[in-house]
Design a protein around this motif. Structure first.
Motif, PDB file in Angstrom:
ATOM      1  N   SER A 212      -0.069   4.814  -1.889  1.00  0.00           N
ATOM      2  CA  SER A 212      -1.368   5.723  -1.619  1.00  0.00           C
ATOM      3  C   SER A 212      -1.532   5.994   0.056  1.00  0.00           C
ATOM      4  O   SER A 212      -0.589   6.002   0.364  1.00  0.00           O
ATOM      5  CB  SER A 212      -2.192   4.235  -1.400  1.00  0.00           C
TER       6      SER A 212
ATOM      7  N   HIS B 257      -9.029   3.199   1.429  1.00  0.00           N
ATOM      8  CA  HIS B 257     -10.368   2.614   1.002  1.00  0.00           C
ATOM      9  C   HIS B 257      -9.143   1.623  -0.187  1.00  0.00           C
ATOM     10  O   HIS B 257      -9.790   0.183  -0.709  1.00  0.00           O
ATOM     11  CB  HIS B 257     -11.259   3.421   0.560  1.00  0.00           C
ATOM     12  N   ASP B 258      -7.638   1.764  -0.084  1.00  0.00           N
ATOM     13  CA  ASP B 258      -6.619   1.189  -1.611  1.00  0.00           C
ATOM     14  C   ASP B 258      -5.844  -0.797  -0.244  1.00  0.00           C
ATOM     15  O   ASP B 258      -5.397  -1.095  -0.545  1.00  0.00           O
ATOM     16  CB  ASP B 258      -6.248   1.921  -1.460  1.00  0.00           C
TER      17      ASP B 258
ATOM     18  N   GLN C 224       1.911   0.763  -4.381  1.00  0.00           N
ATOM     19  CA  GLN C 224       0.515   1.834  -5.173  1.00  0.00           C
ATOM     20  C   GLN C 224       0.578   2.824  -4.520  1.00  0.00           C
ATOM     21  O   GLN C 224       0.072   4.172  -4.844  1.00  0.00           O
ATOM     22  CB  GLN C 224      -0.489   1.026  -4.302  1.00  0.00           C
TER      23      GLN C 224
ATOM     24  N   TRP D  70       1.146  -1.322  -0.083  1.00  0.00           N
ATOM     25  CA  TRP D  70      -0.255  -0.018   0.265  1.00  0.00           C
ATOM     26  C   TRP D  70       1.105   0.884  -0.453  1.00  0.00           C
ATOM     27  O   TRP D  70       0.879   2.275  -0.950  1.00  0.00           O
ATOM     28  CB  TRP D  70      -0.592  -0.318   1.323  1.00  0.00           C
TER      29      TRP D  70
END
Length: 276
Positions: free
Chosen positions: A80, A84-85, A78, A74
């Motif tokens: 992020s 929510h991810d 990602q 994450w």
């Protein structure tokens, strides 16, 4: 006995026997009921984990390996800053109504910077240098951006990684300003051990040492009885770490690219309260 267990036990004994309590100070963290969350701490712990010898996961209690990897991907893959991810719920207490944790962690790694080779974020710069400039002594990341601290839900705890290639071996230093020994110590060790393995594999290197530097290593007051019980347990053998050897692109790793063989931790029934 797992080497990670030996290190963890030694650290915790040192903190409990020789540490300094902050009960006479006003502290920011608090428990869910509003009570101040005080700690006993040691300054400047340095631990070394040889990733060629074994994978540094605790057996004194279970460290949730796949959930560790979910958070690692994450942040680092990602990039992020929105829960929510993320599969897990460990960041829920710090997220706003939209799920954002502000300009923290993955956000900082995603910001692109201009280099002669082109625009790259911090992760891509590391990947580039490991392949093209392995002799460099400048391969690092840092997410403690003072300009954005006021827009972060939580200041970064694990804030900097320094990578160093010796021959064909990738070593790394994880710098951490603050460490909750019970809730987060082995969590972070496992994550960054996996990260070193990932970066080494996609760069044609082998994983070497992970050095973990902790400025403020602490045990919360309500965690002391739990730690004391853990210190009485007998460690079990470290499991074997398995990484999918076919993955050569950092961004192609998934949670299923990694597994542990023979992971059999001691039973652990205590609920760990988390200070916020």
């Amino acid at each position: 006995m797992s080497r990670a267990d030996e290190i963890f036990k030694a650290n915790c004994r040192d903190i409990l026997e020789n540490g300094v309590w902050d009960t006479d100070l006003a502290v920011r963290p608090h428990w869910e009921d509003g009570t101040p969350a005080h700690t006993v701490k040691k300054f400047g712990l340095v631990n070394r984990y040889n990733l060629q010898e074994e994978f540094p996961i605790l057996t004194l209690r279970r460290t949730y390996f796949k959930t560790c990897i979910d958070e690692l991907l994450w942040i680092w893959q990602q990039k992020s800053n929105n829960i929510h991810d993320l599969r897990g719920h460990i960041w829920d207490s710090w997220a706003d109504e939209n799920g954002s944790i502000g300009k923290a962690y993955g956000y900082q790694l995603s910001v692109k910077h201009h280099y002669p080779e082109g625009d790259m974020d911090q992760v891509d710069r590391v990947l580039y240098d490991l392949k093209h400039n392995p002799a460099s002594r400048r391969i690092l990341t840092n997410i403690y951006n003072f300009q954005d601290l006021h827009e972060m839900a939580l200041y970064p705890c694990a804030y900097s990684m320094t990578f160093n290639v010796s021959g064909r071996t990738l070593n790394a230093i994880l710098n951490q300003r603050s460490q909750d020994m019970l809730a987060a110590n082995n969590w972070n060790v496992v994550q960054y051990a996996v990260l070193v393995h990932m970066l080494a594999q996609v760069s044609g290197l082998k994983a070497g040492e992970l050095v973990h530097v902790i400025a403020d290593a602490h045990i919360y007051d309500r965690h002391v009885p739990i730690i004391q019980k853990m210190l009485e347990k007998e460690p079990r053998p470290a499991p074997k770490f398995v990484i999918d050897p076919t993955v050569t692109d950092f961004y192609r790793f998934t949670r299923d690219s990694f597994s542990l063989e023979g992971y059999d931790p001691q039973p652990f029934e205590d609920k760990i309260p988390v200070a916020i």
